[in-house]
Design a protein around this motif. Structure first.
Motif, short mmCIF file in Angstrom:
data_model
loop_
_atom_site.label_atom_id
_atom_site.label_comp_id
_atom_site.label_asym_id
_atom_site.label_seq_id
_atom_site.Cartn_x
_atom_site.Cartn_y
_atom_site.Cartn_z
N PHE A 117 0.56 -1.25 -0.35
CA PHE A 117 0.08 0.14 0.49
C PHE A 117 0.76 1.26 -0.13
O PHE A 117 1.85 0.92 0.22
N GLY A 118 0.54 2.60 0.01
CA GLY A 118 1.24 3.77 -0.33
C GLY A 118 0.73 4.96 0.73
O GLY A 118 -0.53 4.42 1.41
N VAL A 119 0.85 5.71 0.81
CA VAL A 119 0.63 6.65 1.45
C VAL A 119 0.87 8.04 0.51
O VAL A 119 1.96 8.29 0.42
N ASN A 120 -0.19 9.18 0.63
CA ASN A 120 -0.12 10.44 -0.07
C ASN A 120 0.54 11.13 1.27
O ASN A 120 -0.02 11.58 2.25
N LEU A 121 2.05 12.17 0.86
CA LEU A 121 2.50 12.85 1.11
C LEU A 121 2.97 15.02 1.04
O LEU A 121 2.28 14.52 -0.62
N ARG A 122 2.00 15.77 1.51
CA ARG A 122 2.73 16.32 0.71
C ARG A 122 3.86 16.75 0.70
O ARG A 122 4.11 17.19 1.85
N ALA A 123 4.74 17.07 -0.24
CA ALA A 123 6.03 17.57 -0.43
C ALA A 123 6.27 19.13 0.47
O ALA A 123 7.90 19.18 0.41
N ASP A 124 5.33 19.77 0.52
CA ASP A 124 6.10 21.03 1.34
C ASP A 124 5.71 21.50 2.86
O ASP A 124 6.01 22.17 3.24
N ALA A 125 5.07 20.26 3.09
CA ALA A 125 5.19 20.37 4.88
C ALA A 125 6.78 20.35 5.67
O ALA A 125 7.15 19.63 5.03
N PRO A 136 14.53 16.68 -4.85
CA PRO A 136 15.44 15.08 -5.80
C PRO A 136 16.03 14.86 -4.52
O PRO A 136 16.18 13.23 -4.32
N GLU A 137 16.29 15.25 -3.43
CA GLU A 137 17.20 14.03 -2.66
C GLU A 137 16.13 13.66 -1.63
O GLU A 137 16.32 12.32 -1.22
N LEU A 138 15.23 14.09 -1.81
CA LEU A 138 13.55 13.43 -1.02
C LEU A 138 13.15 12.28 -1.83
O LEU A 138 13.42 10.95 -1.12
N ILE A 139 13.73 11.61 -3.47
CA ILE A 139 13.13 11.24 -4.16
C ILE A 139 14.68 10.35 -4.06
O ILE A 139 14.49 8.80 -3.89
N ALA A 140 15.41 10.47 -3.97
CA ALA A 140 16.67 9.80 -4.09
C ALA A 140 16.83 8.76 -2.50
O ALA A 140 16.73 7.87 -2.68
#
Length: 355
Positions: A71-79, A105-109
């Protein structure tokens, strides 16, 4: 649950048998709905934007207790605590991190280092190209027919431009509710479909039954896109409250907006410093004006009133246009089974046209 009938790059990427995604809807996509979707073979996504950090961890633990499927979690990238929330996904082995806005990009990595699939939602081909270049594994594109915050371009026009722009799996959202839509999306070149309103109207959804009935009674013209709630285009059901907001001046909305901001602060447990930090991040990421940021706290408070408390006189009801063609409340398993079976049949029928 039926066996796998459709295999796409998305099902291989995420490890689910069916290319159907239940999108992260605030106050709606909780452990019960997410686990119901996961156990039926789709990808369920928890909506964390309306949860505190502690509530999110509790929801993840509960979901894991209800299902052993991805399953997944939806996040606010600007939080302000986005990095901490991503670490929470890593610590608990969540399979997918979806984002309403493009993560850095660093969060994706960091997420990819721990084998977490990163799937931002995007509204234009150029955004899809950007996040793909940053390492995103897939994208979800929602056309104007969708519920919640949405753009003006319909899925049938937006989807092809995104598919032409990237070579990662694309999930199509906005206007999908049955197997014909899934077959059409796959024929376009998408790797699956995302649905919000259709999953809201299931037996596994925790939305009050009276509110579900209100949705079922609506037609294709009974939604409206308004910016009067939180300053950004938001599709929702036409109700007396929404109609009154549309007719009310900004000055008259000021008092109720201030009260909802205070209520949101209390319910979220956020300090004024944290709220201001989030506001600055929102302004930078989304380009919101000061007026739009002042309205931002309206959405979670008013959605909770409508979707959790069932008070449509004080709350709003996010909805896609698809509400006008939905007339039943199946379980997640019944819904996904019939969508997949119908899609497979439609694809076989269409293949018979090839000479």
């Amino acid at each position: 649950m039926i066996g796998q009938q459709l295999r796409t790059p998305f099902t291989d990427l995420v490890g689910v048998p069916h290319p159907v995604v239940q999108t992260g809807m605030g106050w709606v996509s909780g452990p019960r709905l997410v686990s119901g979707t996961a156990n039926a073979g789709g990808l369920g996504i928890l909506a964390s934007a309306t949860m505190t950090f502690a509530e999110l961890e509790k929801a993840i633990v509960e979901t894991k207790g209800r299902t052993d499927k991805p399953f997944g979690v939806n996040l606010r990238a600007d939080a302000g605590d986005a990095a901490d929330r991503c670490q929470l996904l890593i610590d608990h082995g969540v399979k997918v991190a979806s984002f309403a806005l493009a993560p850095k990009p660093e969060l994706i990595a960091k997420l990819k280092e721990h084998d977490i699939v990163v799937m931002p939602s995007i509204g234009a081909a150029k955004h899809a190209k950007k996040v793909a270049s940053w390492g995103a594994d897939a994208v979800m594109v929602q056309g104007g027919e969708g519920g919640g915050h949405t753009g003006p371009i319909p899925t049938t026009l937006l989807l092809p431009t995104v598919l032409d722009a990237v070579d990662i799996p694309v999930i199509a959202a906005g206007g999908f509710f049955d197997g014909r839509g899934l077959a059409a999306a796959l024929s376009y070149g998408a790797a699956g479909v995302g649905m919000g309103t259709r999953f809201l109207l299931t037996q596994d959804s925790a939305v009050p039954d009276a509110v579900k009935q209100l949705y079922l009674e609506r037609g294709l013209t009974d939604t409206v896109v308004t910016a009067k709630v939180d300053g950004m285009p938001h599709r929702m059901l036409r109700t007396e409250l929404v109609e009154s907001l549309e007719e009310t001046s900004a000055v008259r909305r000021l008092g109720p907006t201030a009260r909802r901001t205070l209520e949101f602060k209390r319910s979220s447990g956020m300090s004024w410093t944290a709220l201001l930090k989030d506001g600055r991040a929102m302004k930078k990421a989304q380009g919101r004006t000061l007026g739009q940021m002042a309205l931002a706290a309206n959405t979670p408070t008013m959605l909770r009133a409508g979707l959790v408390e069932g008070d449509t006189s004080a709350g709003v009801l996010a909805s896609g246009q698809v509400v006008g063609v939905i007339d039943d409340l199946p379980t997640c398993e019944e819904l996904i089974d019939r969508i997949v079976v119908q899609a497979a049949a439609e694809l076989k029928r269409a293949s018979s046209y090839v000479v």
